[in-house]
Design a protein around this motif. Sequence first.
Motif, PDB file in Angstrom:
ATOM      1  N   UNK A   1       0.836  -1.212   0.000  1.00  0.00           N
ATOM      2  CA  UNK A   1       0.000   0.000   0.000  1.00  0.00           C
ATOM      3  C   UNK A   1       0.869   1.259   0.000  1.00  0.00           C
ATOM      4  N   UNK A   2       1.904   1.265   0.819  1.00  0.00           N
ATOM      5  CA  UNK A   2       2.803   2.419   0.854  1.00  0.00           C
ATOM      6  C   UNK A   2       3.493   2.613  -0.494  1.00  0.00           C
ATOM      7  N   UNK A   3       3.879   1.507  -1.125  1.00  0.00           N
ATOM      8  CA  UNK A   3       4.502   1.602  -2.447  1.00  0.00           C
ATOM      9  C   UNK A   3       3.519   2.183  -3.463  1.00  0.00           C
ATOM     10  N   UNK A   4       2.256   1.784  -3.374  1.00  0.00           N
ATOM     11  CA  UNK A   4       1.233   2.317  -4.280  1.00  0.00           C
ATOM     12  C   UNK A   4       1.029   3.817  -4.038  1.00  0.00           C
ATOM     13  N   UNK A   5       0.994   4.212  -2.782  1.00  0.00           N
ATOM     14  CA  UNK A   5       0.829   5.637  -2.466  1.00  0.00           C
ATOM     15  C   UNK A   5       1.930   6.451  -3.145  1.00  0.00           C
ATOM     16  N   UNK A   6       3.144   5.967  -3.113  1.00  0.00           N
ATOM     17  CA  UNK A   6       4.255   6.669  -3.765  1.00  0.00           C
ATOM     18  C   UNK A   6       4.092   6.666  -5.281  1.00  0.00           C
ATOM     19  N   UNK A   7       3.591   5.575  -5.830  1.00  0.00           N
ATOM     20  CA  UNK A   7       3.366   5.531  -7.280  1.00  0.00           C
ATOM     21  C   UNK A   7       2.255   6.477  -7.707  1.00  0.00           C
ATOM     22  N   UNK A   8       1.344   6.764  -6.788  1.00  0.00           N
ATOM     23  CA  UNK A   8       0.280   7.720  -7.077  1.00  0.00           C
ATOM     24  C   UNK A   8       0.770   9.165  -6.959  1.00  0.00           C
ATOM     25  N   UNK A   9       2.012   9.331  -6.556  1.00  0.00           N
ATOM     26  CA  UNK A   9       2.609  10.668  -6.495  1.00  0.00           C
ATOM     27  C   UNK A   9       2.587  11.324  -5.133  1.00  0.00           C
ATOM     28  N   UNK A  10       2.280  10.550  -4.079  1.00  0.00           N
ATOM     29  CA  UNK A  10       2.236  11.095  -2.730  1.00  0.00           C
ATOM     30  C   UNK A  10       3.405  10.551  -1.909  1.00  0.00           C
ATOM     31  N   UNK A  11       3.928  11.347  -0.977  1.00  0.00           N
ATOM     32  CA  UNK A  11       4.922  10.807  -0.051  1.00  0.00           C
ATOM     33  C   UNK A  11       4.237   9.997   1.049  1.00  0.00           C
ATOM     34  N   UNK A  12       4.929   9.028   1.599  1.00  0.00           N
ATOM     35  CA  UNK A  12       4.412   8.329   2.773  1.00  0.00           C
ATOM     36  C   UNK A  12       4.594   9.262   3.966  1.00  0.00           C
ATOM     37  N   UNK A  13       3.504   9.476   4.731  1.00  0.00           N
ATOM     38  CA  UNK A  13       3.473  10.510   5.763  1.00  0.00           C
ATOM     39  C   UNK A  13       2.686  10.007   6.958  1.00  0.00           C
ATOM     40  N   UNK A  14       3.096  10.366   8.178  1.00  0.00           N
ATOM     41  CA  UNK A  14       4.261  11.157   8.558  1.00  0.00           C
ATOM     42  C   UNK A  14       5.523  10.313   8.613  1.00  0.00           C
ATOM     43  N   UNK A  15       6.537  10.842   9.298  1.00  0.00           N
ATOM     44  CA  UNK A  15       7.853  10.197   9.317  1.00  0.00           C
ATOM     45  C   UNK A  15       7.784   8.779   9.877  1.00  0.00           C
ATOM     46  N   UNK A  16       6.950   8.556  10.886  1.00  0.00           N
ATOM     47  CA  UNK A  16       6.855   7.218  11.487  1.00  0.00           C
ATOM     48  C   UNK A  16       6.416   6.181  10.467  1.00  0.00           C
ATOM     49  N   UNK A  17       5.481   6.535   9.597  1.00  0.00           N
ATOM     50  CA  UNK A  17       5.037   5.596   8.566  1.00  0.00           C
ATOM     51  C   UNK A  17       6.082   5.462   7.468  1.00  0.00           C
ATOM     52  N   UNK A  18       6.793   6.543   7.176  1.00  0.00           N
ATOM     53  CA  UNK A  18       7.863   6.470   6.181  1.00  0.00           C
ATOM     54  C   UNK A  18       8.956   5.497   6.641  1.00  0.00           C
ATOM     55  N   UNK A  19       9.279   5.539   7.917  1.00  0.00           N
ATOM     56  CA  UNK A  19      10.259   4.592   8.462  1.00  0.00           C
ATOM     57  C   UNK A  19       9.722   3.169   8.398  1.00  0.00           C
ATOM     58  N   UNK A  20       8.438   3.010   8.673  1.00  0.00           N
ATOM     59  CA  UNK A  20       7.817   1.691   8.599  1.00  0.00           C
ATOM     60  C   UNK A  20       7.889   1.131   7.180  1.00  0.00           C
ATOM     61  N   UNK A  21       7.675   2.014   6.203  1.00  0.00           N
ATOM     62  CA  UNK A  21       7.713   1.585   4.804  1.00  0.00           C
ATOM     63  C   UNK A  21       9.099   1.124   4.393  1.00  0.00           C
ATOM     64  N   UNK A  22      10.140   1.636   5.062  1.00  0.00           N
ATOM     65  CA  UNK A  22      11.514   1.288   4.704  1.00  0.00           C
ATOM     66  C   UNK A  22      12.077   0.142   5.553  1.00  0.00           C
ATOM     67  N   UNK A  23      11.311  -0.280   6.555  1.00  0.00           N
ATOM     68  CA  UNK A  23      11.780  -1.322   7.468  1.00  0.00           C
ATOM     69  C   UNK A  23      11.339  -2.704   6.978  1.00  0.00           C
ATOM     70  N   UNK A  24      12.007  -3.761   7.419  1.00  0.00           N
ATOM     71  CA  UNK A  24      11.608  -5.116   7.020  1.00  0.00           C
ATOM     72  C   UNK A  24      10.179  -5.439   7.439  1.00  0.00           C
TER      73      UNK A  24
END
Length: 303
Positions: A222-245
């Motif tokens: 879902x986070x990857x799709x949000x970025x493909x739709x042109x939005x950043x993953x927000x806020x920082x806590x979720x952005x870190x979650x998107x980059x974590x295993x």
Amino acid sequence: MPAPSASVPSSLRIAIVGAGQIGSTFARQLARAGHDVAVVARPGSVRLAQLQRDGAIVDSGGGRAGVRVFDRLDATIAYDLVIVTLLAHQVDAVIPDLQRSAAACVQFMGNMFDPDRLRHAIGAERCAFGMPFVQAMLDGNGRLTATIGAGGQKTIIGRHESVDVFNAADLPAVLEPDMPLWLRCHAPLCIAFQSISIAGVRRNGGASWTEALVLARGVHACFALIERLGFPVYPRSKRLMARSPAAGLAAVLWAMSRIRSFRDLLATGKSECVALVDMIAAAGAGIAAPDLVARIVAMKPGG
């Protein structure tokens, strides 16, 4: 009850569309704060009959907060604020009334993935969003039990004026400057929490590791799709979650499914969970790779 701040009129005309647990809690607190509150419940529903019988929000201790009761929003009334507490997939049924409404502001309170659609339908100048953080339940007789502010939780709202109104009504609230993006990025976690709770109830004690891992991978998709739709993953806590295993999030979901109070609170949201998955998957059709969309669809609760 604290006195209203200088920025909050002593009495606003407020309509609440949706008379379930959250809507009833808002109605009770706002009416007690001195506002003129109208509650709109679904025509023919048990809840409408309860409200018509009582003419009030009645709590489990017998306390009453008087409200006006309707089965439809009166579009001719110039409400200062209309608060919509319906689930995302139920909102479409009331959009025509909201469009015709003379209300100064229409504030949607709940999970959604595409708030821009509602801003376009209602008009950006009078459309606002928020996410309630209260725990509430209605018993079979329509009596309300609500816990507000537990653990320091605050309702998140994207409109300064509403934050002031909520705080003055003993509904702790905080401003979120980008509420639409916050909601878009929260929807995947809402699905994961509800789905893992449903799995935990089905297994009578907790979800399996496989179920938790499927959901964690779905959140990442879902986070990857949000970025493909042109939005950043927000806020920082979720952005870190998107980059974590994914295994890290899976461990959290697995553990939470074993907390009975967590399961009981969220396992009732199957219809909302399925609808949110369908909305996100539809947004990915033709944009995201099929395997990414498949991981999102796999988040639907089983059973």
